[in-house]
Design an enzyme around this catalytic site. Structure first.
Site, mmCIF file in Angstrom:
data_model
loop_
_atom_site.group_PDB
_atom_site.id
_atom_site.type_symbol
_atom_site.label_atom_id
_atom_site.label_comp_id
_atom_site.label_asym_id
_atom_site.label_seq_id
_atom_site.Cartn_x
_atom_site.Cartn_y
_atom_site.Cartn_z
ATOM 1 N N CYS A 1 62.268 -48.924 -8.415
ATOM 2 C CA CYS A 1 63.007 -50.095 -7.978
ATOM 3 C C CYS A 1 64.020 -50.497 -9.034
ATOM 4 O O CYS A 1 64.103 -49.897 -10.093
ATOM 5 C CB CYS A 1 62.048 -51.258 -7.764
ATOM 6 S SG CYS A 1 60.697 -50.848 -6.656
ATOM 7 N N GLY B 1 66.892 -48.417 -4.943
ATOM 8 C CA GLY B 1 65.990 -48.760 -3.846
ATOM 9 C C GLY B 1 66.747 -49.363 -2.691
ATOM 10 O O GLY B 1 67.511 -50.315 -2.881
ATOM 11 N N ASN C 1 59.548 -52.932 -11.779
ATOM 12 C CA ASN C 1 59.951 -51.538 -11.578
ATOM 13 C C ASN C 1 58.965 -50.670 -12.336
ATOM 14 O O ASN C 1 58.800 -50.824 -13.541
ATOM 15 C CB ASN C 1 61.374 -51.340 -12.116
ATOM 16 C CG ASN C 1 61.790 -49.864 -12.169
ATOM 17 O OD1 ASN C 1 62.610 -49.489 -12.996
ATOM 18 N ND2 ASN C 1 61.252 -49.038 -11.296
ATOM 19 N N GLY C 2 58.327 -49.768 -11.613
ATOM 20 C CA GLY C 2 57.353 -48.882 -12.247
ATOM 21 C C GLY C 2 56.132 -48.750 -11.381
ATOM 22 O O GLY C 2 56.153 -49.087 -10.195
ATOM 23 N N TYR D 1 68.402 -37.815 -12.699
ATOM 24 C CA TYR D 1 68.663 -38.155 -11.299
ATOM 25 C C TYR D 1 68.803 -39.651 -11.011
ATOM 26 O O TYR D 1 69.690 -40.071 -10.277
ATOM 27 C CB TYR D 1 67.547 -37.590 -10.409
ATOM 28 C CG TYR D 1 67.623 -38.080 -8.986
ATOM 29 C CD1 TYR D 1 68.564 -37.555 -8.112
ATOM 30 C CD2 TYR D 1 66.782 -39.094 -8.522
ATOM 31 C CE1 TYR D 1 68.665 -38.014 -6.808
ATOM 32 C CE2 TYR D 1 66.883 -39.556 -7.223
ATOM 33 C CZ TYR D 1 67.818 -39.021 -6.369
ATOM 34 O OH TYR D 1 67.922 -39.481 -5.092
HETATM 35 P P1 AMP Z 1 64.179 -32.010 -1.772
HETATM 36 O O1 AMP Z 1 65.165 -31.927 -0.681
HETATM 37 O O2 AMP Z 1 62.859 -32.537 -1.341
HETATM 38 O O3 AMP Z 1 64.035 -30.734 -2.559
HETATM 39 O O4 AMP Z 1 64.725 -33.094 -2.807
HETATM 40 C C1 AMP Z 1 65.767 -32.762 -3.658
HETATM 41 C C2 AMP Z 1 66.887 -33.734 -3.535
HETATM 42 O O5 AMP Z 1 66.380 -35.060 -3.697
HETATM 43 C C3 AMP Z 1 67.894 -33.487 -4.622
HETATM 44 O O6 AMP Z 1 69.188 -33.534 -4.056
HETATM 45 C C4 AMP Z 1 67.680 -34.611 -5.608
HETATM 46 O O7 AMP Z 1 68.899 -35.107 -6.090
HETATM 47 C C5 AMP Z 1 66.938 -35.681 -4.845
HETATM 48 N N1 AMP Z 1 65.804 -36.238 -5.630
HETATM 49 C C6 AMP Z 1 65.174 -35.715 -6.660
HETATM 50 N N2 AMP Z 1 64.187 -36.517 -7.105
HETATM 51 C C7 AMP Z 1 64.190 -37.588 -6.328
HETATM 52 C C8 AMP Z 1 63.428 -38.803 -6.274
HETATM 53 N N3 AMP Z 1 62.446 -39.047 -7.123
HETATM 54 N N4 AMP Z 1 63.751 -39.690 -5.333
HETATM 55 C C9 AMP Z 1 64.723 -39.458 -4.468
HETATM 56 N N5 AMP Z 1 65.473 -38.343 -4.448
HETATM 57 C C10 AMP Z 1 65.223 -37.416 -5.376
#
Ligand code: AMP
Length: 475
Positions: free
Chosen positions: A13, A39, A114-115, A254
């Site tokens: 968050c 979020g 957040n956490g 990210y």
């Molecule tokens: P996936 O499609 O499940 O392999 O997720 C990878 C994509 O989700 C990548 O484009 C990342 O930029 C993004 N991503 C990676 N980690 C997270 C996260 N914790 N929360 C949301 N999106 C994420």
């Protein structure tokens, strides 16, 4: 937030707070706007007008709910805190939106978190057995309950008493009738910064929220630090045993906004270095470097510059669709990826393409995009990822799923490459990741970051969660 499938609490968050300014809730709305990437499920603001607390919490985006005079008129006062909440599986209930507020014997107490706490279950069990009634399934409510029940006299002592009982990752912004308080957990896993808006102190998850309201960056809240803001000024206390800071490496890879500053550098700079390092480690011959937008753009620029392979916007992202992860089920998530990205054929047809993204979690995004790019006529599609394989779940608030769903936890690189349909798949090494962060190498005993997603080394005990979720979380 309580997550059905893995039976533990999750929250990634954004938090914000401002003290002693006429337009506290307007500035909080703006701050939350700039933290929206942290979020999108819902947002909330609690303000204090010198007599009463006012609270508004809404599902949906900040802009859709808080950008109007009517709602802001419901949030009067010179001090306010706010929260944007990230959606995970299940429990998208309005009562879980934050800030949470309670009228305690000592006065009103609002908290934005957040956490993710890692010993919630045992604390909650004890509290419920001794008569506490919970209104939400959020771990943040445990903080309110513990503060309410603490035998200490002063609010700060009640809070410290509470912090000594909870374990996990937390950056908190708390509002009482006299104070705005910021807290960062002993390892400083999630971020929190202190700013100043024309003499009014500000707390925010990231510096982009300070830029948004024209506030100056003062400094990061330190790991294990409590910042207490009153009309008499700012006080800092450090009640915990001092341990080396271990910020979450994934904020830089990210989560944080590219324009936010961490350790004197923009997040964009770190991500570009990750891309450069990926190019140093992987010499692939190709015609174009194409980012998977938006998450892969900064690293793709770095990769293109280092490899001297031209950068092209071969994938176009719709900005009217939110982050893929916010979709609750796999079937909807897959649909979401299609909604979100389309191919720019002119950059792709008859070309050898290197696609770059920041990370692979389940492999959904990569599989869809590789397929799209081949269908658009690419001769070869290689996929470069600007971090190491994510082999371990997160329990500190970034919502990477359990082992069963993490593709890198179940397949080797060749198998993953086959699954996503790429000619080759390459990841950045862990040492390369540290190098791109400006560290000479990973310090084995006390790594400079919390990097459990790659290494499985969890700085805060997660045994309670593992025990609870033995079916889902462990292999
Ligand atoms: P996936 O499609 O499940 O392999 O997720 C990878 C994509 O989700 C990548 O484009 C990342 O930029 C993004 N991503 C990676 N980690 C997270 C996260 N914790 N929360 C949301 N999106 C994420």
């Amino acid at each position: 937030m309580y997550c059905k499938y893995s039976d533990h609490f999750k929250d990634e968050c954004g938090v914000f707070g401002i003290f002693g300014t006429q337009e506290a809730s307007v500035l909080t709305t703006l701050g939350l706007h700039s933290l929206q990437h942290r979020g999108q499920e819902g947002a909330g603001i609690v303000s204090f007008d010198g007599k009463s607390f006012h609270s508004e919490r809404k599902q949906g985006l900040v802009g859709d709910n808080f950008n109007n005079a009517h709602i802001l008129s419901q949030l009067p006062g010179n001090t306010a805190i706010g929260h944007v909440r990230y959606s995970t599986t299940g429990d998208s209930k309005p009562e879980n939106l934050q800030p949470l507020f309670a009228n305690l014997a000592i006065g009103g107490f609002a908290c934005a978190h957040n956490g993710n706490l890692t010993n919630t279950h045992s604390i909650k069990k004890k509290l419920v057995e001794s008569g506490s009634i919970f209104q939400t399934s959020s771990d943040t409510e445990i903080i309110l309950q513990l503060v309410a029940r603490s035998p200490k006299k002063k609010l700060i002592d009640k809070l410290i008493d509470t912090l000594f009982q909870i374990r996990g990752a937390y950056s908190l912004v708390i509002l009482t009738n006299k104070k705005l308080i910021g807290v960062r957990d002993p390892f400083g896993i999630r971020p929190l910064v202190l700013g100043d808006k024309d003499g009014s102190p500000v707390l925010a998850s990231e510096t982009c929220a300070l830029d948004m309201i024209g506030a100056k960056y003062v400094r990061d809240v330190k790991n294990g630090e409590i910042i207490i803001i009153t009309k008499n000024g700012i006080k800092s206390i450090k009640p915990f045993k001092i341990v080396p800071e271990r910020p979450c490496i994934f904020e830089r890879i990210y989560f944080a906004s590219p324009d936010s500053i961490i350790d004197n550098k923009t997040v964009y700079t770190y991500r570009k270095s990750l891309g450069e390092q990926l190019a140093i480690e992987n010499n692939i011959s190709a015609d174009v470097v194409v980012p998977i937008p938006d998450s892969g753009v900064s690293a793709a620029i770095g990769f293109s510059q280092k490899s001297s392979i031209p950068f092209e916007l071969g994938i176009i992202r719709s900005h009217y669709v939110g982050r893929t992860f916010i979709e609750p089920s796999q079937s909807i998530r897959q649909f979401g990826v299609k909604l979100k990205h389309s191919v720019n054929r002119s950059c792709i047809k008859n070309k050898k393409v290197i696609l770059i993204d920041d990370s692979i979690v389940r492999g959904t995004t990569a599989s869809k995009i590789v397929k799209m790019v081949y269908e658009a006529g690419a001769k070869e599609v290689h996929l470069g990822i600007s971090c190491p394989p994510i082999k371990h779940p997160d329990f500190y608030g970034i919502d990477t799923p359990n082992y069963n769903q993490l593709i890198a936890s179940n397949l080797n690189i060749k198998e993953m490459s086959n699954l996503v349909g790429a000619k080759s798949l390459f990841f950045l090494s862990l040492d390369g990741t540290y190098k791109a962060m400006g560290c000479s190498e990973r310090n084995g005993e006390t790594p400079q970051f919390t990097d459990h997603c790659f290494t499985g080394e969890y700085p805060i005990d997660i045994s309670e969660i593992l025990k609870l979720n033995s079916k889902n979380v462990t292999r």
